[in-house]
Design a protein around this motif. Structure first.
Motif, PDB file in Angstrom:
ATOM      1  N   SER A  10       0.846  -1.201   0.000  1.00 41.04           N
ATOM      2  CA  SER A  10       0.000   0.000   0.000  1.00 41.04           C
ATOM      3  C   SER A  10       0.876   1.244   0.000  1.00 41.04           C
ATOM      4  O   SER A  10       2.098   1.160  -0.101  1.00 41.04           O
ATOM      5  CB  SER A  10      -0.927  -0.019   1.214  1.00 41.04           C
ATOM      6  OG  SER A  10      -0.221   0.328   2.384  1.00 41.04           O
ATOM      7  N   THR A  11       0.250   2.396   0.103  1.00 31.60           N
ATOM      8  CA  THR A  11       1.017   3.639   0.028  1.00 31.60           C
ATOM      9  C   THR A  11       2.007   3.729   1.187  1.00 31.60           C
ATOM     10  O   THR A  11       3.188   4.034   0.984  1.00 31.60           O
ATOM     11  CB  THR A  11       0.071   4.849   0.076  1.00 31.60           C
ATOM     12  OG1 THR A  11      -0.977   4.643  -0.861  1.00 31.60           O
ATOM     13  CG2 THR A  11       0.818   6.126  -0.268  1.00 31.60           C
ATOM     14  N   GLN A  12       1.548   3.424   2.400  1.00 29.82           N
ATOM     15  CA  GLN A  12       2.396   3.673   3.569  1.00 29.82           C
ATOM     16  C   GLN A  12       3.197   2.460   4.025  1.00 29.82           C
ATOM     17  O   GLN A  12       4.144   2.625   4.794  1.00 29.82           O
ATOM     18  CB  GLN A  12       1.540   4.175   4.727  1.00 29.82           C
ATOM     19  CG  GLN A  12       0.905   5.536   4.449  1.00 29.82           C
ATOM     20  CD  GLN A  12       0.312   6.175   5.692  1.00 29.82           C
ATOM     21  OE1 GLN A  12       0.878   6.111   6.766  1.00 29.82           O
ATOM     22  NE2 GLN A  12      -0.836   6.815   5.538  1.00 29.82           N
ATOM     23  N   SER A  13       2.787   1.248   3.601  1.00 33.98           N
ATOM     24  CA  SER A  13       3.482   0.074   4.143  1.00 33.98           C
ATOM     25  C   SER A  13       3.215  -1.173   3.306  1.00 33.98           C
ATOM     26  O   SER A  13       2.381  -1.153   2.397  1.00 33.98           O
ATOM     27  CB  SER A  13       3.025  -0.177   5.582  1.00 33.98           C
ATOM     28  OG  SER A  13       1.641  -0.398   5.624  1.00 33.98           O
ATOM     29  N   LYS A  15       2.011  -5.102   3.924  1.00 37.10           N
ATOM     30  CA  LYS A  15       1.414  -5.983   4.936  1.00 37.10           C
ATOM     31  C   LYS A  15       1.247  -7.360   4.319  1.00 37.10           C
ATOM     32  O   LYS A  15       0.851  -7.470   3.158  1.00 37.10           O
ATOM     33  CB  LYS A  15       0.036  -5.448   5.354  1.00 37.10           C
ATOM     34  CG  LYS A  15       0.063  -3.989   5.794  1.00 37.10           C
ATOM     35  CD  LYS A  15      -1.161  -3.248   5.309  1.00 37.10           C
ATOM     36  CE  LYS A  15      -0.909  -1.761   5.290  1.00 37.10           C
ATOM     37  NZ  LYS A  15      -2.032  -0.958   4.868  1.00 37.10           N
ATOM     38  N   GLY A 279      -7.636   4.967   4.338  1.00 39.68           N
ATOM     39  CA  GLY A 279      -6.183   4.829   4.369  1.00 39.68           C
ATOM     40  C   GLY A 279      -5.607   6.183   3.973  1.00 39.68           C
ATOM     41  O   GLY A 279      -6.177   7.228   4.289  1.00 39.68           O
ATOM     42  N   THR A 280      -4.447   6.149   3.274  1.00 39.62           N
ATOM     43  CA  THR A 280      -3.935   7.421   2.752  1.00 39.62           C
ATOM     44  C   THR A 280      -5.009   8.029   1.866  1.00 39.62           C
ATOM     45  O   THR A 280      -5.316   9.223   1.960  1.00 39.62           O
ATOM     46  CB  THR A 280      -2.654   7.179   1.925  1.00 39.62           C
ATOM     47  OG1 THR A 280      -1.805   6.295   2.649  1.00 39.62           O
ATOM     48  CG2 THR A 280      -1.943   8.491   1.646  1.00 39.62           C
ATOM     49  N   ALA A 319      -6.748   9.404   6.024  1.00 39.36           N
ATOM     50  CA  ALA A 319      -6.091   9.190   7.329  1.00 39.36           C
ATOM     51  C   ALA A 319      -5.035  10.245   7.638  1.00 39.36           C
ATOM     52  O   ALA A 319      -4.815  10.589   8.801  1.00 39.36           O
ATOM     53  CB  ALA A 319      -5.463   7.798   7.361  1.00 39.36           C
ATOM     54  N   LEU A 322      -6.062  13.199   9.710  1.00 41.21           N
ATOM     55  CA  LEU A 322      -6.018  12.983  11.159  1.00 41.21           C
ATOM     56  C   LEU A 322      -4.579  12.959  11.665  1.00 41.21           C
ATOM     57  O   LEU A 322      -4.300  13.404  12.781  1.00 41.21           O
ATOM     58  CB  LEU A 322      -6.739  11.683  11.533  1.00 41.21           C
ATOM     59  CG  LEU A 322      -8.208  11.607  11.125  1.00 41.21           C
ATOM     60  CD1 LEU A 322      -8.863  10.368  11.743  1.00 41.21           C
ATOM     61  CD2 LEU A 322      -8.969  12.856  11.549  1.00 41.21           C
ATOM     62  N   ASP A 323      -3.661  12.456  10.846  1.00 44.11           N
ATOM     63  CA  ASP A 323      -2.236  12.529  11.234  1.00 44.11           C
ATOM     64  C   ASP A 323      -1.835  13.996  11.405  1.00 44.11           C
ATOM     65  O   ASP A 323      -1.105  14.357  12.341  1.00 44.11           O
ATOM     66  CB  ASP A 323      -1.348  11.866  10.171  1.00 44.11           C
ATOM     67  CG  ASP A 323      -1.541  10.347  10.100  1.00 44.11           C
ATOM     68  OD1 ASP A 323      -2.075   9.770  11.060  1.00 44.11           O
ATOM     69  OD2 ASP A 323      -1.153   9.754   9.074  1.00 44.11           O
ATOM     70  N   ARG A 326      -3.209  15.289  14.614  1.00 43.36           N
ATOM     71  CA  ARG A 326      -2.424  14.803  15.762  1.00 43.36           C
ATOM     72  C   ARG A 326      -1.146  15.621  15.909  1.00 43.36           C
ATOM     73  O   ARG A 326      -0.721  15.964  17.011  1.00 43.36           O
ATOM     74  CB  ARG A 326      -2.059  13.332  15.575  1.00 43.36           C
ATOM     75  CG  ARG A 326      -3.230  12.402  15.846  1.00 43.36           C
ATOM     76  CD  ARG A 326      -2.749  10.984  16.079  1.00 43.36           C
ATOM     77  NE  ARG A 326      -2.035  10.456  14.917  1.00 43.36           N
ATOM     78  CZ  ARG A 326      -0.794   9.999  14.937  1.00 43.36           C
ATOM     79  NH1 ARG A 326      -0.108   9.974  16.064  1.00 43.36           N
ATOM     80  NH2 ARG A 326      -0.219   9.552  13.845  1.00 43.36           N
ATOM     81  N   GLY A 417      -9.855   0.404   6.771  1.00 41.34           N
ATOM     82  CA  GLY A 417      -8.645   1.221   6.605  1.00 41.34           C
ATOM     83  C   GLY A 417      -8.146   1.694   7.962  1.00 41.34           C
ATOM     84  O   GLY A 417      -8.870   1.645   8.965  1.00 41.34           O
ATOM     85  N   GLY A 418      -6.900   2.161   7.996  1.00 38.95           N
ATOM     86  CA  GLY A 418      -6.246   2.496   9.262  1.00 38.95           C
ATOM     87  C   GLY A 418      -7.070   3.416  10.158  1.00 38.95           C
ATOM     88  O   GLY A 418      -7.234   3.161  11.356  1.00 38.95           O
ATOM     89  N   ALA A 419      -7.628   4.500   9.597  1.00 38.97           N
ATOM     90  CA  ALA A 419      -8.322   5.492  10.427  1.00 38.97           C
ATOM     91  C   ALA A 419      -9.690   5.012  10.893  1.00 38.97           C
ATOM     92  O   ALA A 419     -10.302   5.645  11.765  1.00 38.97           O
ATOM     93  CB  ALA A 419      -8.452   6.809   9.671  1.00 38.97           C
ATOM     94  N   SER A 422     -10.416   4.478  14.701  1.00 40.85           N
ATOM     95  CA  SER A 422     -10.679   5.550  15.668  1.00 40.85           C
ATOM     96  C   SER A 422     -12.150   5.535  16.092  1.00 40.85           C
ATOM     97  O   SER A 422     -13.046   5.618  15.248  1.00 40.85           O
ATOM     98  CB  SER A 422     -10.350   6.900  15.011  1.00 40.85           C
ATOM     99  OG  SER A 422     -11.072   7.936  15.633  1.00 40.85           O
TER     100      SER A 422
END
Ligand SMILES: Nc1ncnc2c1ncn2[C@@H]1O[C@H](COP(=O)(O)OP(=O)(O)O)[C@@H](O)[C@H]1O
Ligand SMILES: O=C(CO)[C@@H](O)[C@H](O)COP(=O)(O)O
Length: 498
Positions: A10-13, A15, A279-280, A319, A322-323, A326, A417-419, A422
């Motif tokens: 994926s864009t960030q990692s 898996k 995700g991204t 996501a 939200l990063d 933060r 997705g990651g977010a 939450s």
């Protein structure tokens, strides 16, 4: 109990999940980060894949493997199989003008005609994300690089090719055979030079490259393109040095898939299901028997990983919004969620239009984000956290409206997705969408879809014509709808001012 592996580059990692091919039970998993940026060298994907495979306990015991991945990124290879320049990713907007130029060119100078012709021909109106616009940019901005291009691949195609043992002669066991590249309909359908609904060569599977469009975009079409495989067709075997030591000749390789089609397969989506992926990218997607051709450009008509269509609206800002919140607030994920839930729906009029990286839907590549309604009373950490969360989701609610306008049925909404982890995102989603929201167990649904495809390829190798394995559906809990129209009304009032 044969094992299969699914990969999500994926864009960030990266898996990886290893699952039981018969039951779908999760056996092991691993992940590794990719560097940030909208253009990165594919070698980082290879390194992250190897690291994730190590974390997953190695892949020597898997009988089949498939790769899902971020869509659209341009991987340009020369005749020696070397990557010519950093891959230009889906979220890189440098080719926005190239997209506009190509729309006008196909429309004989008329934008509306051109937009509809692209949608009719490929399912999508061009935006900077789509691969063909990146090729046009390369042709004009880097002619020396463009002249060396001998093959064009997408991230998942390239990684599958490397796993099969191909690559530059000094870096791979099998060397630079460009004809060994393969892909699937879902990822090919996001290139801008593939029509997933054209009559195909294979029995029952539609789709064909549009080399005429590639020529229009790149100025030439004498390049190798990955062979487009049917949903359960094997692209060969993983090189035994990578995977499948337990299997004669190495693990079978599935065709792989674009990430959103992978998630649809992993979730077992049916018509009526909507996935909202945070995700991204932010993605609202639905499977359908056939794509529509939305000349407005809001909806992309891609293919899924089973032979159907995948209709989707995609934002560049999910996501990472939200990063950013933060980072501004110096908050952890949990603190950000607590802060957002402590402010009222609508955040007392504080509205974020979250075009932090430009935007794709709507097509505003050069836009920036804007915060509206700042007053003393709304200058609190709670209001800010809420406004960032609501702003991220409002763009996707617009995407769901666009899907409905294409007469896509909406019966169940799944948040992934990651977010989606939450609690604030989950609750605010019930308010912004005004619908019950199903939250599948936290998981890697793209990698799961790739693993399910690998199990399907394995089954089809043993019994031609076998269907996708009936793994048990993801367990979800459902939050009740809590419609708060004020959130979208406020957003709609300022969205187009940004
Ligand atoms: N609990 C959480 N709350 C909000 N965002 C989260 C949470 N956990 C992970 N994320 C975000 O999810 C993103 C990664 O999600 P993922 O779906 O893996 O992205 P991609 O597929 O684009 O690589 C990161 O931006 C990360 O900060
Ligand atoms: O551009 C699209 C789909 O059209 C994106 O969905 C990319 O495929 C990247 O996905 P993530 O890595 O953000 O999940």
């Amino acid at each position: 109990m044969p094992l299969v592996a699914g990969v999500d580059t994926s864009t960030q990692s990266c898996k990886i999940v290893v699952r039981d091919a018969d039951t779908g039970a999760l056996v092991r998993s691993g992940s590794a980060k990719h560097p940030d940026g909208t253009a990165i060298h594919p070698d980082h994907w290879w390194d992250a894949f190897l690291a994730a495979a190590r974390e997953a306990g190695g892949l020597d015991d898997v009988a089949a493997l498939a790769v899902g991945g971020q869509q659209h990124g341009l991987v340009a290879l020369d005749a020696e199989g070397r990557v010519i320049r950093d891959a230009i990713l889906w979220n890189d907007t440098r080719s926005a003008q190239a997209a506009e130029d190509l729309i006008h060119e196909l429309g004989d100078g008329d934008r509306e005609t051109g937009a509809q012709r692209w949608a009719d021909s490929t399912g999508s109106v061009l935006v900077a994300s789509l691969t063909i616009t990146k090729l046009r940019w390369l042709r004009d901005a880097e002619p020396d690089h463009a002249a060396r291009v001998a093959a064009v691949a997408l991230p998942h195609d390239w990684l599958s090719w490397r796993i099969a043992g191909y690559g530059p002669a000094d870096e791979s066991p099998l060397g630079p055979d460009l004809d060994a590249l393969f892909t699937d309909r879902s990822d090919a359908s996001g290139t801008g030079y593939y029509d997933a609904e054209a009559p195909g060569d294979d029995e029952g599977t539609t789709g064909a490259y549009r080399r005429d469009l590639l020529r229009l975009g790149f100025g030439r079409d004498d390049v190798a393109l990955p062979r487009v495989l049917a949903p359960a067709e094997s692209g060969g075997v993983a090189h035994p040095s990578v995977a499948g030591g337990a299997v004669d000749g190495g693990a079978l390789l599935g065709p792989g898939t674009g990430d959103n089609a992978g998630a649809a397969l992993g979730l077992g989506m049916q018509p009526g299901d909507i996935a909202i992926s945070l995700g991204t990218s932010g993605v609202v997607s639905a499977v359908a028997p056939r794509r529509t051709a939305d000349g407005s450009g809001a909806i992309n008509g891609f293919a899924d990983a089973t032979g159907n269509a995948l209709m989707l609206a995609v934002t560049l800002n999910a996501a990472r919004v939200l990063d950013a919140a933060r980072s501004v607030l110096g908050a952890s994920f949990d603190e950000l969620a607590d802060l957002a839930l402590a402010a009222p729906p609508g955040s007392d009029g504080l509205v974020l239009v979250p075009y932090l990286e430009g935007e794709r839907t709507p097509n505003r590549p050069d836009a920036t984000g804007t915060l509206h309604g700042i007053r003393l009373a709304t200058s609190t950490r709670e209001h800010l956290a809420r406004a960032y969360t609501e702003g991220m989701l409002c763009g996707l609610a617009d995407g769901l409206d666009a899907l409905r306008a294409q007469e896509v049925p909406v019966e169940r909404v799944l948040l992934i997705g990651g977010a989606a982890q939450s609690p604030a995102v989950q609750q605010v989603a019930t308010q912004v969408f005004g619908l019950p929201i199903s939250i599948p167990e936290p998981g890697e649904y793209v990698a799961d879809g790739a693993a399910r495809q690998a199990a399907w390829v394995l089954a089809a190798a043993e019994a031609p014509g076998a269907g996708a394995p009936a793994w048990s559906a993801a367990v979800s809990r459902t939050l009740d709808a809590d419609p708060r129209p004020v959130v979208r009304e406020q957003y709609a009032a300022v969205r187009d001012l940004a």
